[in-house]
Design a protein around this motif. Structure first.
Motif: not given
Length: 258
Positions: A148-152, A154-155, A188-189, A224-226
């Motif tokens: 969920v947090e990645e869809i919010m 990053r996506w 985003s980070a 890192v995720l971005a």
């Protein structure tokens, strides 16, 4: 046109079908929203299901925003590629590698958090990451944090920020330039890190060391995720985020043994 899978060196992909792509991503995020029931505290007079409304709305909006903005910026999702009929190179080995990257990151950050706890903990009742671990926290972290947090963040957020900056400041470039992607990653980070402050505030007073700890550690993870999202795809960021929580669990077990 073909998908771009690194920082600004390949053409943009085809457009994704927004409605179908968004619905698939929302479906993937539903278990994560439901997992909030494992973590959210009881609030007098508020039904448990009502606490899921805002996260569900954010998930839906982010899925639609990302499905529109991401392909325009050359940002990818393997799931969206499949929905659009794009022949993407899915590699279980690549996703396992990013899972391992996240796990190593989670392990070291949890151990660092434990060692530095006397510097930021003070009189707060907030525990270090490893000390706060439980099977329910792990499940919540994997499903809500990982998906969920990645869809919010990053996506949805990063894709939109990249598109806006690109169109305002670098529209002469056929694709978002490296610095545009870097700014999108930082924004985003930063929002990802700041988003962890309200929960901490609800647990007690926020001191400066505690704020620095929350923002600093989450910003590192968010960057890192971005980076993985920008250079690879959404699923790589998701698997790394899942791996991060697995790494925290491993650190907790090591701390318990030691």
């Amino acid at each position: 046109m073909t998908p771009r899978d690194d920082l600004g060196t390949k053409p943009l992909p085809l457009r994704y079908p927004i409605a179908r792509t968004s619905c698939v991503l929302i479906g993937l995020g539903v278990p994560g929203v439901l997992s909030l029931l494992l973590a959210l505290p009881e609030i007098a007079g508020v039904p448990r299901w009502a606490l899921l409304i805002n996260p569900a709305i954010f998930l839906i909006v982010s899925a639609f925003i990302g499905s529109w903005a991401a392909p325009r910026c050359g940002l990818r999702s393997l799931v969206a590629d499949r929905v659009a009929g794009i022949d993407s190179r899915f590699s279980a080995r690549d996703l396992a590698a990013t899972l391992a990257v996240g796990a190593v990151l989670g392990l070291f950050i949890a151990l660092f958090d434990e060692v530095t706890a006397p510097l930021w903990q003070g009189s707060s009742n907030i525990s270090a990451l490893g000390s706060a671990w439980s099977p329910a926290v792990l499940l919540f972290g994997v499903l809500y944090g990982g998906i969920v947090e990645e869809i919010m963040m990053r996506w949805g957020v990063m894709s939109l920020v990249v598109w806006v900056i690109w169109r305002l400041a670098a529209r002469s470039s056929p694709v978002p330039t490296r610095w545009v992607l870097v700014i999108g990653a930082v924004v985003s980070a930063g929002l990802f890190a700041a988003g962890h402050l309200p929960a901490a505030a609800a647990s007690g007073d926020l001191t400066l060391p505690l704020v620095l700890r929350i923002v600093g550690l989450n910003a590192v993870v968010g960057l890192v995720l971005a980076f993985l999202y920008a250079t690879r795809n959404l699923e790589s960021a998701i698997s790394a985020h899942m791996g991060f929580h697995v790494g925290v669990a491993v650190a907790a077990l090591l701390l318990a043994i030691l």
